[in-house]
Design a protein around this motif. Structure first.
Motif, PDB file in Angstrom:
ATOM      1  N   VAL A  79       0.864  -1.179   0.000  1.00  0.00           N
ATOM      2  CA  VAL A  79       0.000   0.000   0.000  1.00  0.00           C
ATOM      3  C   VAL A  79       0.901   1.230   0.000  1.00  0.00           C
ATOM      4  N   TYR A  80       0.420   2.270  -0.665  1.00  0.00           N
ATOM      5  CA  TYR A  80       1.226   3.478  -0.852  1.00  0.00           C
ATOM      6  C   TYR A  80       0.485   4.700  -0.319  1.00  0.00           C
ATOM      7  N   LEU A  81       1.262   5.703   0.012  1.00  0.00           N
ATOM      8  CA  LEU A  81       0.696   7.000   0.350  1.00  0.00           C
ATOM      9  C   LEU A  81       1.539   8.058  -0.348  1.00  0.00           C
ATOM     10  N   ARG A  82       0.941   8.706  -1.322  1.00  0.00           N
ATOM     11  CA  ARG A  82       1.622   9.784  -2.014  1.00  0.00           C
ATOM     12  C   ARG A  82       1.217  11.087  -1.348  1.00  0.00           C
ATOM     13  N   MET A  83       2.201  11.860  -0.922  1.00  0.00           N
ATOM     14  CA  MET A  83       1.949  13.082  -0.184  1.00  0.00           C
ATOM     15  C   MET A  83       2.505  14.265  -0.969  1.00  0.00           C
ATOM     16  N   ASN A  84       1.624  15.151  -1.367  1.00  0.00           N
ATOM     17  CA  ASN A  84       2.011  16.356  -2.094  1.00  0.00           C
ATOM     18  C   ASN A  84       1.712  17.599  -1.264  1.00  0.00           C
ATOM     19  N   SER A  85       2.296  18.702  -1.670  1.00  0.00           N
ATOM     20  CA  SER A  85       2.062  19.993  -1.000  1.00  0.00           C
ATOM     21  C   SER A  85       2.203  19.855   0.512  1.00  0.00           C
ATOM     22  N   LEU A  86       3.278  19.247   0.916  1.00  0.00           N
ATOM     23  CA  LEU A  86       3.474  18.967   2.335  1.00  0.00           C
ATOM     24  C   LEU A  86       3.628  20.235   3.150  1.00  0.00           C
ATOM     25  N   LYS A  87       3.134  20.173   4.374  1.00  0.00           N
ATOM     26  CA  LYS A  87       3.174  21.291   5.307  1.00  0.00           C
ATOM     27  C   LYS A  87       3.942  20.868   6.557  1.00  0.00           C
ATOM     28  N   PRO A  88       4.488  21.823   7.285  1.00  0.00           N
ATOM     29  CA  PRO A  88       5.179  21.462   8.532  1.00  0.00           C
ATOM     30  C   PRO A  88       4.302  20.669   9.489  1.00  0.00           C
ATOM     31  N   GLU A  89       3.004  20.937   9.475  1.00  0.00           N
ATOM     32  CA  GLU A  89       2.093  20.218  10.368  1.00  0.00           C
ATOM     33  C   GLU A  89       1.862  18.777   9.951  1.00  0.00           C
ATOM     34  N   ASP A  90       2.391  18.376   8.804  1.00  0.00           N
ATOM     35  CA  ASP A  90       2.344  16.971   8.396  1.00  0.00           C
ATOM     36  C   ASP A  90       3.472  16.161   9.030  1.00  0.00           C
ATOM     37  N   THR A  91       4.366  16.832   9.724  1.00  0.00           N
ATOM     38  CA  THR A  91       5.465  16.144  10.396  1.00  0.00           C
ATOM     39  C   THR A  91       4.928  15.169  11.431  1.00  0.00           C
ATOM     40  N   ALA A  92       5.330  13.909  11.317  1.00  0.00           N
ATOM     41  CA  ALA A  92       4.817  12.859  12.200  1.00  0.00           C
ATOM     42  C   ALA A  92       5.496  11.548  11.855  1.00  0.00           C
ATOM     43  N   VAL A  93       5.269  10.573  12.718  1.00  0.00           N
ATOM     44  CA  VAL A  93       5.580   9.194  12.376  1.00  0.00           C
ATOM     45  C   VAL A  93       4.341   8.622  11.705  1.00  0.00           C
ATOM     46  N   TYR A  94       4.532   8.056  10.523  1.00  0.00           N
ATOM     47  CA  TYR A  94       3.420   7.516   9.745  1.00  0.00           C
ATOM     48  C   TYR A  94       3.399   5.994   9.866  1.00  0.00           C
ATOM     49  N   TYR A  95       2.216   5.473  10.152  1.00  0.00           N
ATOM     50  CA  TYR A  95       2.027   4.042  10.343  1.00  0.00           C
ATOM     51  C   TYR A  95       1.024   3.508   9.321  1.00  0.00           C
ATOM     52  N   CYS A  96       1.274   2.318   8.816  1.00  0.00           N
ATOM     53  CA  CYS A  96       0.242   1.644   8.050  1.00  0.00           C
ATOM     54  C   CYS A  96      -0.369   0.560   8.940  1.00  0.00           C
ATOM     55  N   ALA A  97      -1.594   0.206   8.609  1.00  0.00           N
ATOM     56  CA  ALA A  97      -2.319  -0.767   9.414  1.00  0.00           C
ATOM     57  C   ALA A  97      -3.244  -1.575   8.521  1.00  0.00           C
ATOM     58  N   ALA A  98      -3.495  -2.809   8.931  1.00  0.00           N
ATOM     59  CA  ALA A  98      -4.368  -3.712   8.181  1.00  0.00           C
ATOM     60  C   ALA A  98      -5.534  -4.144   9.057  1.00  0.00           C
ATOM     61  N   GLY A  99      -6.724  -4.151   8.462  1.00  0.00           N
ATOM     62  CA  GLY A  99      -7.900  -4.551   9.206  1.00  0.00           C
ATOM     63  C   GLY A  99      -8.946  -5.161   8.298  1.00  0.00           C
ATOM     64  N   PRO A 100      -9.979  -5.748   8.894  1.00  0.00           N
ATOM     65  CA  PRO A 100     -10.984  -6.449   8.099  1.00  0.00           C
ATOM     66  C   PRO A 100     -11.896  -5.533   7.301  1.00  0.00           C
ATOM     67  N   ARG A 101     -11.986  -4.266   7.706  1.00  0.00           N
ATOM     68  CA  ARG A 101     -12.834  -3.338   6.967  1.00  0.00           C
ATOM     69  C   ARG A 101     -12.239  -1.947   6.973  1.00  0.00           C
ATOM     70  N   GLY A 102     -12.557  -1.188   5.955  1.00  0.00           N
ATOM     71  CA  GLY A 102     -12.038   0.166   5.850  1.00  0.00           C
ATOM     72  C   GLY A 102     -12.733   1.085   6.833  1.00  0.00           C
ATOM     73  N   THR A 103     -11.963   1.692   7.689  1.00  0.00           N
ATOM     74  CA  THR A 103     -12.506   2.563   8.709  1.00  0.00           C
ATOM     75  C   THR A 103     -11.441   3.523   9.188  1.00  0.00           C
ATOM     76  N   SER A 104     -11.874   4.619   9.761  1.00  0.00           N
ATOM     77  CA  SER A 104     -10.928   5.560  10.355  1.00  0.00           C
ATOM     78  C   SER A 104     -10.662   5.235  11.827  1.00  0.00           C
ATOM     79  N   SER A 105     -11.343   4.220  12.338  1.00  0.00           N
ATOM     80  CA  SER A 105     -11.207   3.853  13.749  1.00  0.00           C
ATOM     81  C   SER A 105      -9.999   2.956  13.968  1.00  0.00           C
ATOM     82  N   GLN A 106      -9.041   3.435  14.712  1.00  0.00           N
ATOM     83  CA  GLN A 106      -7.793   2.690  14.922  1.00  0.00           C
ATOM     84  C   GLN A 106      -8.027   1.349  15.601  1.00  0.00           C
ATOM     85  N   SER A 107      -9.018   1.293  16.467  1.00  0.00           N
ATOM     86  CA  SER A 107      -9.231   0.078  17.250  1.00  0.00           C
ATOM     87  C   SER A 107      -9.652  -1.112  16.397  1.00  0.00           C
TER      88      SER A 107
END
Length: 122
Positions: A79-107
């Motif tokens: 899986v890929y994440l293309r990031m354009n027009s980056l801002k200082p507030e995008d600074t972070a550690v980025y994690y990928c995750a796999a789950g049974p369904r697409g959701t924004s809920s980390q749990s």
């Protein structure tokens, strides 16, 4: 058991672009929805983007909509994440995750990578 390994992080100037990859092994990649999350210093980890198992559906956090693009290649178990027009507030550690369904809920994600650092300088 699915193992996820992110790569592609680094230092970039504001306005620049960066591409992240997350390689999966140990499971049936196409069985999982894949998400990207990030955690900035001193902040909670937050949702960035998600893509469904067969790339039919994508969903983004408002903060990255129009600048980031999530995609996947089930033949490469990546899986890929293309990031354009980056801002200082995008600074972070980025994690990928796999789950049974697409959701924004980390749990609801079962497997997580170790993270890759993205730093955007102003």
């Amino acid at each position: 058991q699915v193992q996820l390994v992110e790569s592609g992080g680094g230092l970039v100037q504001a306005g620049g672009s960066l591409g992240l990859s997350c390689a999966a092994s140990g499971g049936t990649f196409s069985s999982y929805a894949m998400g990207w999350f990030r955690q900035a210093p001193g902040k909670e980890r937050e949702f960035v983007a998600v893509i469904s198992r067969l790339s039919v559906t994508t969903y983004y956090a408002d903060s990255v909509k129009g600048r980031f693009t999530i995609s996947r290649d089930n033949t490469k178990n990546t899986v890929y994440l293309r990031m354009n027009s980056l801002k200082p507030e995008d600074t972070a550690v980025y994690y990928c995750a796999a789950g049974p369904r697409g959701t924004s809920s980390q749990s609801l994600y079962e497997y997580w990578g170790q993270g890759t650092q993205v730093t955007v300088s102003s």
